[in-house]
Design a protein around this motif. Structure first.
Motif, PDB file in Angstrom:
ATOM      1  N   SER A  65       0.847  -1.194   0.000  1.00 59.11           N
ATOM      2  CA  SER A  65       0.000   0.000   0.000  1.00 59.11           C
ATOM      3  C   SER A  65       0.885   1.247   0.000  1.00 59.11           C
ATOM      4  O   SER A  65       2.106   1.144   0.090  1.00 59.11           O
ATOM      5  CB  SER A  65      -0.898   0.016   1.243  1.00 59.11           C
ATOM      6  OG  SER A  65      -1.758  -1.092   1.244  1.00 59.11           O
ATOM      7  N   GLU A  69      -0.107   2.309   7.654  1.00 60.36           N
ATOM      8  CA  GLU A  69      -1.414   1.994   8.254  1.00 60.36           C
ATOM      9  C   GLU A  69      -2.286   1.198   7.282  1.00 60.36           C
ATOM     10  O   GLU A  69      -2.940   0.233   7.663  1.00 60.36           O
ATOM     11  CB  GLU A  69      -2.133   3.265   8.696  1.00 60.36           C
ATOM     12  CG  GLU A  69      -3.484   3.022   9.335  1.00 60.36           C
ATOM     13  CD  GLU A  69      -3.438   2.201  10.623  1.00 60.36           C
ATOM     14  OE1 GLU A  69      -4.444   1.527  10.929  1.00 60.36           O
ATOM     15  OE2 GLU A  69      -2.414   2.217  11.322  1.00 60.36           O
ATOM     16  N   ALA A  70      -2.299   1.609   6.027  1.00 59.33           N
ATOM     17  CA  ALA A  70      -3.105   0.892   5.035  1.00 59.33           C
ATOM     18  C   ALA A  70      -2.617  -0.543   4.864  1.00 59.33           C
ATOM     19  O   ALA A  70      -3.418  -1.463   4.704  1.00 59.33           O
ATOM     20  CB  ALA A  70      -3.081   1.631   3.704  1.00 59.33           C
ATOM     21  N   SER A  71      -1.310  -0.744   4.919  1.00 60.49           N
ATOM     22  CA  SER A  71      -0.767  -2.105   4.819  1.00 60.49           C
ATOM     23  C   SER A  71      -1.164  -2.951   6.020  1.00 60.49           C
ATOM     24  O   SER A  71      -1.491  -4.136   5.878  1.00 60.49           O
ATOM     25  CB  SER A  71       0.762  -2.079   4.703  1.00 60.49           C
ATOM     26  OG  SER A  71       1.141  -1.590   3.451  1.00 60.49           O
ATOM     27  N   THR A  72      -1.147  -2.351   7.194  1.00 58.71           N
ATOM     28  CA  THR A  72      -1.544  -3.074   8.405  1.00 58.71           C
ATOM     29  C   THR A  72      -3.004  -3.502   8.321  1.00 58.71           C
ATOM     30  O   THR A  72      -3.348  -4.652   8.607  1.00 58.71           O
ATOM     31  CB  THR A  72      -1.320  -2.194   9.652  1.00 58.71           C
ATOM     32  OG1 THR A  72       0.076  -1.888   9.743  1.00 58.71           O
ATOM     33  CG2 THR A  72      -1.773  -2.897  10.919  1.00 58.71           C
ATOM     34  N   VAL A  73      -3.869  -2.599   7.896  1.00 58.45           N
ATOM     35  CA  VAL A  73      -5.297  -2.902   7.763  1.00 58.45           C
ATOM     36  C   VAL A  73      -5.516  -3.985   6.710  1.00 58.45           C
ATOM     37  O   VAL A  73      -6.263  -4.945   6.930  1.00 58.45           O
ATOM     38  CB  VAL A  73      -6.101  -1.624   7.426  1.00 58.45           C
ATOM     39  CG1 VAL A  73      -7.534  -1.966   7.034  1.00 58.45           C
ATOM     40  CG2 VAL A  73      -6.076  -0.656   8.602  1.00 58.45           C
ATOM     41  N   LEU A  74      -4.836  -3.863   5.568  1.00 52.39           N
ATOM     42  CA  LEU A  74      -4.999  -4.851   4.506  1.00 52.39           C
ATOM     43  C   LEU A  74      -4.503  -6.221   4.942  1.00 52.39           C
ATOM     44  O   LEU A  74      -5.131  -7.244   4.641  1.00 52.39           O
ATOM     45  CB  LEU A  74      -4.279  -4.390   3.238  1.00 52.39           C
ATOM     46  CG  LEU A  74      -4.406  -5.297   2.013  1.00 52.39           C
ATOM     47  CD1 LEU A  74      -5.875  -5.575   1.669  1.00 52.39           C
ATOM     48  CD2 LEU A  74      -3.675  -4.672   0.832  1.00 52.39           C
ATOM     49  N   ASP A  76      -4.484  -7.379   7.997  1.00 52.21           N
ATOM     50  CA  ASP A  76      -5.506  -7.904   8.913  1.00 52.21           C
ATOM     51  C   ASP A  76      -6.680  -8.495   8.126  1.00 52.21           C
ATOM     52  O   ASP A  76      -7.211  -9.544   8.481  1.00 52.21           O
ATOM     53  CB  ASP A  76      -6.005  -6.802   9.856  1.00 52.21           C
ATOM     54  CG  ASP A  76      -4.975  -6.416  10.909  1.00 52.21           C
ATOM     55  OD1 ASP A  76      -3.983  -7.153  11.092  1.00 52.21           O
ATOM     56  OD2 ASP A  76      -5.167  -5.359  11.549  1.00 52.21           O
ATOM     57  N   GLN A  77      -7.077  -7.827   7.057  1.00 51.39           N
ATOM     58  CA  GLN A  77      -8.176  -8.330   6.218  1.00 51.39           C
ATOM     59  C   GLN A  77      -7.778  -9.622   5.502  1.00 51.39           C
ATOM     60  O   GLN A  77      -8.578 -10.555   5.404  1.00 51.39           O
ATOM     61  CB  GLN A  77      -8.586  -7.275   5.191  1.00 51.39           C
ATOM     62  CG  GLN A  77      -9.216  -6.055   5.810  1.00 51.39           C
ATOM     63  CD  GLN A  77      -9.392  -4.921   4.812  1.00 51.39           C
ATOM     64  OE1 GLN A  77      -8.734  -4.870   3.774  1.00 51.39           O
ATOM     65  NE2 GLN A  77     -10.285  -3.992   5.141  1.00 51.39           N
ATOM     66  N   ASP A  97       6.429  -5.990   8.923  1.00 54.28           N
ATOM     67  CA  ASP A  97       6.285  -4.789   8.106  1.00 54.28           C
ATOM     68  C   ASP A  97       7.564  -4.529   7.317  1.00 54.28           C
ATOM     69  O   ASP A  97       8.674  -4.774   7.814  1.00 54.28           O
ATOM     70  CB  ASP A  97       5.981  -3.576   8.986  1.00 54.28           C
ATOM     71  CG  ASP A  97       4.615  -3.661   9.640  1.00 54.28           C
ATOM     72  OD1 ASP A  97       3.745  -4.370   9.102  1.00 54.28           O
ATOM     73  OD2 ASP A  97       4.423  -3.010  10.684  1.00 54.28           O
ATOM     74  N   SER A 108       3.548  -5.523   4.140  1.00 54.39           N
ATOM     75  CA  SER A 108       3.485  -6.410   5.288  1.00 54.39           C
ATOM     76  C   SER A 108       3.451  -7.819   4.727  1.00 54.39           C
ATOM     77  O   SER A 108       2.783  -8.076   3.726  1.00 54.39           O
ATOM     78  CB  SER A 108       2.223  -6.120   6.116  1.00 54.39           C
ATOM     79  OG  SER A 108       2.190  -6.933   7.266  1.00 54.39           O
TER      80      SER A 108
END
Length: 118
Positions: A65, A69-74, A76-77, A97, A108
């Protein structure tokens, strides 16, 4: 015949990134976010009776990403999609990361063990 492990992973992850899911690596200039995956081993599935119809793959999932933060959220998804009640994947450790200086992208990666039928 059951789906291949590649088909299983793609089907689980495609909707997260508008079908930008690639084996190995994404093509140059792929828009973010995207996901790359590769098989990096697995548990043996042979017995004294021969090779089993149930196999194991250790799949490395890498999400990319524009922000950390966007990589962390993705990630998790992606974990939720591969470790749900259907696929039942098991994370091996926790996500790592990464930052790629050349592309200025945040990523990530995580290995997930998945048992599947052949």
């Amino acid at each position: 015949m059951a789906d291949s492990i590649n088909a299983i992973v793609r089907a689980a992850l495609d909707s997260l990134v508008d079908e930008r899911v690639f084996p190995g690596a994404a093509p140059p200039d792929t828009a973010t976010p995207y996901i790359a995956y590769q098989r990096v081993g697995g548990a043996p599935s042979a017995t004294l009776d021969g090779v089993c119809t149930t196999r194991n793959a250790r799949m490395q999932i890498a999400v990319w990403s524009d922000t950390c933060e966007a990589s962390t959220v993705l990630m998790d998804q992606a974990m939720a999609a591969l470790c749900d009640d259907i696929i039942k994947g098991t994370p091996i450790g926790e996500p790592v990361d990464v930052y790629e200086e050349a592309t200025k992208r945040y990523g990530s990666r995580l290995d997930i063990s998945i048992w599947y039928s052949t």
